[in-house]
Design an enzyme around this catalytic site. Structure first.
Site, PDB file in Angstrom:
ATOM      1  N   SER A   1       2.073  -1.978   2.021  1.00  0.00           N
ATOM      2  CA  SER A   1       2.499  -3.315   1.583  1.00  0.00           C
ATOM      3  C   SER A   1       3.395  -3.241   0.344  1.00  0.00           C
ATOM      4  CB  SER A   1       1.285  -4.225   1.341  1.00  0.00           C
ATOM      5  OG  SER A   1       0.578  -3.821   0.208  1.00  0.00           O
TER       6      SER A   1
ATOM      7  N   GLU B   1       0.752  -6.434  -7.640  1.00  0.00           N
ATOM      8  CA  GLU B   1       1.486  -5.185  -7.363  1.00  0.00           C
ATOM      9  C   GLU B   1       2.842  -5.491  -6.751  1.00  0.00           C
ATOM     10  OE1 GLU B   1      -0.961  -2.674  -4.894  1.00  0.00           O
ATOM     11  OE2 GLU B   1      -2.308  -2.220  -6.552  1.00  0.00           O
TER      12      GLU B   1
ATOM     13  N   HIS C   1      -1.021   1.984  -9.925  1.00  0.00           N
ATOM     14  CA  HIS C   1      -2.461   2.260  -9.948  1.00  0.00           C
ATOM     15  C   HIS C   1      -3.201   0.970 -10.280  1.00  0.00           C
ATOM     16  CE1 HIS C   1      -6.117   4.574 -10.394  1.00  0.00           C
ATOM     17  NE2 HIS C   1      -6.366   3.867 -11.474  1.00  0.00           N
TER      18      HIS C   1
HETATM   19  C1  GRF Z   1      -2.509  -0.127  -3.782  1.00  0.00           C
HETATM   20  O1  GRF Z   1      -3.661  -0.814  -4.130  1.00  0.00           O
HETATM   21  C2  GRF Z   1      -2.094   0.760  -4.903  1.00  0.00           C
HETATM   22  O2  GRF Z   1      -2.460   0.283  -6.154  1.00  0.00           O
HETATM   23  C3  GRF Z   1      -2.856   2.018  -4.627  1.00  0.00           C
HETATM   24  O3  GRF Z   1      -2.883   2.116  -3.219  1.00  0.00           O
HETATM   25  C4  GRF Z   1      -2.737   0.824  -2.642  1.00  0.00           C
HETATM   26  C5  GRF Z   1      -1.583   0.878  -1.688  1.00  0.00           C
HETATM   27  O4  GRF Z   1      -1.487  -0.231  -0.871  1.00  0.00           O
HETATM   28  N1  GRF Z   1      -2.233   3.130  -5.295  1.00  0.00           N
HETATM   29  P1  GRF Z   1      -0.257  -0.368   0.148  1.00  0.00           P
HETATM   30  O5  GRF Z   1      -0.304   0.828   1.070  1.00  0.00           O
HETATM   31  O6  GRF Z   1       1.006  -0.431  -0.642  1.00  0.00           O
HETATM   32  O7  GRF Z   1      -0.531  -1.643   0.890  1.00  0.00           O
END
Ligand code: GRF
Length: 221
Positions: free
Chosen positions: A23, A184, A119
């Site tokens: 995502s 994020e 993170h």
């Molecule tokens: C996210 O929560 C990120 O913080 C962690 O892994 C997850 C990745 O999610 N490092 P996606 O694959 O980008 O949906």
């Protein structure tokens, strides 16, 4: 000849590494496209086959590769193959977007100033896994997510941006995950954009924006 100028005139080349739902990769790809940022995602590489992130990348017409870690005898052998693969795409920036592998010092040293990671905690708090459960166990009142440059230690390089959220009494691991994920998708594209525009640099042990040291926490939003 000033090679700096030559480089600046070239479209920045981004390689994104994933292991799962992708995502963040999708959010970055969509934001760069929408904002017409002069950069190209030249490859999305997964260490696992058939993860949803690969489909999301293909839906966006991005080139995908799978380099399955199970086919390698050691971390070192895998990381060397990964370096070789990334080099084929001449990456200016390597974006770790849910890439669930610890990278060896040799890998990080090969790309010393151009690996970003996200993170789900307010680093340096809660390096490692299960961050949402850990903030709940500690009864923290706030939580967040950090984009940082990658150094040789896990979840330890200089912070670039942090997004903060309040923790409500009824929050659970699932609700925190949802709230953090939304943040994020806002902050990772911003950091990537800064980097490809040449504004964000990793120098010494600090992240710089427009030549100025960012605070240790990174920029907080
Ligand atoms: C996210 O929560 C990120 O913080 C962690 O892994 C997850 C990745 O999610 N490092 P996606 O694959 O980008 O949906």
């Amino acid at each position: 000849m000033n090679f700096g100028d030559v480089k600046a005139a070239t479209k920045a080349r981004i390689v994104i590494l994933i292991s799962g739902s992708g995502s963040n990769m999708a959010a970055i790809a969509d934001a760069l496209k929408e904002q017409k940022v002069d950069a190209e995602i030249v490859a999305v590489i997964s260490n696992k086959e058939e993860v949803a992130g690969l489909q999301k990348a293909q839906d966006r017409d991005l080139h995908t590769e799978v380099l399955n870690h199970k086919n390698f005898a050691s971390r070192q052998a895998y990381d060397m193959a990964l370096i070789e693969l990334i080099n084929r795409f001449q990456a200016d920036l390597i974006v770790l977007a849910g890439f669930m592998r610890v990278l060896s010092p040799a890998f990080v040293q090969y790309f010393p100033d151009r690996i970003l990671n996200i993170h789900p905690s307010l680093l340096p708090k809660y390096q490692g896994l299960h961050t949402h459960q850990r903030v709940l166990d500690e009864n923290d009142k706030e939580h967040g997510v950090t984009v940082h440059f990658v150094n040789e230690n896990l979840d330890d390089g200089p912070n670039v941006i942090q997004a903060l959220i309040d923790i409500e009494d009824d929050d659970t691991v699932a609700s925190l995950e949802r709230k953090i994920r939304a943040q994020e998708h806002i902050i990772y594209p911003i950091a990537v954009k800064w980097f490809v525009e040449g504004r964000l640099k990793y120098k010494g042990s600090r992240a710089l924006i427009d030549g100025q040291e960012l605070p240790k926490s990174g920029l907080r939003i």
